[in-house]
Design an enzyme around this catalytic site. Sequence first.
Site, short mmCIF file in Angstrom:
data_model
loop_
_atom_site.label_atom_id
_atom_site.label_comp_id
_atom_site.label_asym_id
_atom_site.label_seq_id
_atom_site.Cartn_x
_atom_site.Cartn_y
_atom_site.Cartn_z
N ASP A 1 -10.58 1.44 -4.44
CA ASP A 1 -10.32 2.88 -4.23
C ASP A 1 -10.94 3.80 -5.54
O ASP A 1 -10.85 4.95 -5.48
CB ASP A 1 -8.78 3.10 -4.33
CG ASP A 1 -8.17 2.71 -3.01
OD1 ASP A 1 -8.78 2.95 -2.11
OD2 ASP A 1 -6.98 2.02 -3.00
N GLU B 1 1.88 -0.23 -5.09
CA GLU B 1 0.44 0.76 -5.26
C GLU B 1 1.13 1.89 -5.73
O GLU B 1 1.65 2.66 -4.94
CB GLU B 1 -0.44 0.76 -4.19
CG GLU B 1 -1.44 1.47 -4.40
CD GLU B 1 -2.43 2.20 -3.24
OE1 GLU B 1 -3.56 2.57 -3.60
OE2 GLU B 1 -1.73 2.28 -2.39
N ASP C 1 0.83 -1.14 0.04
CA ASP C 1 0.04 -0.06 0.02
C ASP C 1 0.84 1.16 -0.03
O ASP C 1 2.00 1.44 0.85
CB ASP C 1 -0.80 -0.05 1.17
CG ASP C 1 -1.89 1.19 1.30
OD1 ASP C 1 -2.72 1.20 0.12
OD2 ASP C 1 -1.87 1.91 2.17
#
Length: 620
Positions: free
Chosen positions: A459, A384, A347
Amino acid sequence: MSNSPVSGEVQQQLFHWPVAPYLSVENDAPIVQLWVADGVDATQVFVRAEPDNEEFLVPMTVVSQQPGWKLYQAELPVNPAEATTVYCFKVLTSSGQLWLDAAGESPYMPMREQQFKLLLDVQPPSWVPQQVFYQIFVERFCNGDPSTDMAKGAYQQRDSGVAIAKEWGEPISPESKNREFYGGDLAGVTSKLDYLQSLGVTALYLNPVFTSPSVHKYDIEDYENVDPCFGGNQALADLTESLHQRGMKVLLDAVFNHASDTHPWFNRWGTQDSVGAYQGKESPYFDYYTFMDPENPDSDFCWQGSKVIPVLNLGHPELKAYFFDAPDSITRRWMQPPYNIDGWRVDVIHMMGEGPHADNNAKVLGQMREAIKETNPEGYFLGEHFFENTRWTQGEIEDGAMNYYGFALPVRAFLANQDVNYHPHQLSAEQLSQWLTQTRSRTPYANQLCQLNLLDTHDTARFFTMLKEDEALMRLAVVLLMTYPGVPCLYYGDEIGLTGENDPYNRACFIWDETEWNTPLWQHYQQMIQLRQQTSALQTGGYQTVYAKQDGFAFVRFDQSNTVLIAINRNATEPLVIDLPEWLALLPSGAAAWQVSVGAASQAATQLSVPPSGFVVMQR
């Protein structure tokens, strides 16, 4: 508006692709090949390299010919001091020069960043390009073990309130979006592996599974235990064992940039049996975080202003040992028995650093990469990035990235007329091709094949919703997802036509009543996945744009066994007409007839017509 069959056609005169046989390694010596059109009137042909960071021109010789073309070959000198060897091609003509790099032809020497790149000592995992990934937001996928529902009881009350138990499929309430629990768990994922395999999925990417007060679990309070609501550690061990027995892979989500304010290290609410950093400088964990005012515990540096997830200082040696360096570090532990996960999706990987501002980011990520590769040399290190990622995907840090910038965003602009911020943004096919080429050319092709291509995630709004539920356009998007270089990833429920705007509506419960599915869309996904799995050229083959104009986009993927032509037509009223260029004869099976695999088209000897809002995938 109809598309011209001429002006969008690629008129290139030099061709090299960084795949076999045009790039091969024989006895540790790389061999490169270059096709040169006779019309170039070449007087000398060179491959240009920088073996010691200085220009080195190697003359190339003709090794084969086809009508109108000559194939040149040379040995490529490598740079022993770096992991990456860059190269391009220089052709002298009777009237000037012509150069070829990974972005195309030019009349002058290209910049280093867009030259072809060869990795010898550093390679991404060999298994990744063969996969079809499926992203699962665990809490909303399937409730396989009701006994674990709300296993922690009412979660710790914070400024957002207590947890709420809801029945599967009930509407989401935006005012309590991260506190509504429907009971999805890892046993539910295990119970649906037959379903996933029937779709064609071969690998899973799971959103965070570790103990956390929220639905999304990006605020982790215990990295050493799977959340009880998900079934605990044994449920993960059972899932990974079942996956591996089926030959499937799994990634977990690493959230190491920040942790929950309920973690014992921070203990904002005083509910943990620890003296947390929030309690003051006497805490043994105080230096795990950064405080703008050491006397004010509310001055902690937090992610995007969200006080529930204070940012960790990964420059602290104890944190580095905990996450990466120690033999039982978090990164290593979950890659070992009984879990044996196959890699990590990290992340906000570009934000991780020594201190609050991504200081020494590459150093920190290098330590995580080392932990992964020492534990499993074939472990997948995925980062990410919502934006341009080529700085991290040169082979020495990440194996690949979540390819928003290099795939999802240009496709969104082309088909959904929106940018990353959902502002109006429409691209022509020429502009789509330019964007894709720009990002593809800056990444070693081995890593490009490991970029995680996607249409949407937890997201973003769901892509079907962005398209206003236009099934024809959604089909085109799926075709691109399954055929463009990189490894495809589906977001759970896209295949059945789930809709939803941004968080929380993009995280609705999966619908397991098949009568409510968009069955034609599901069948399209299944058909395209099957085609990809049966076609090696779509997994590891080279790429070349064939046509890009207005609403029409076409390209080829190829390896030494076959060539695949993909064409899509965004126009809802006019067919797309493409003159097939002569250079396609240079590719494998160049003399064979095209056969339609999926989609519809009419074909003359050298011309292709794709119907409105249509697509075609052909092979030879």
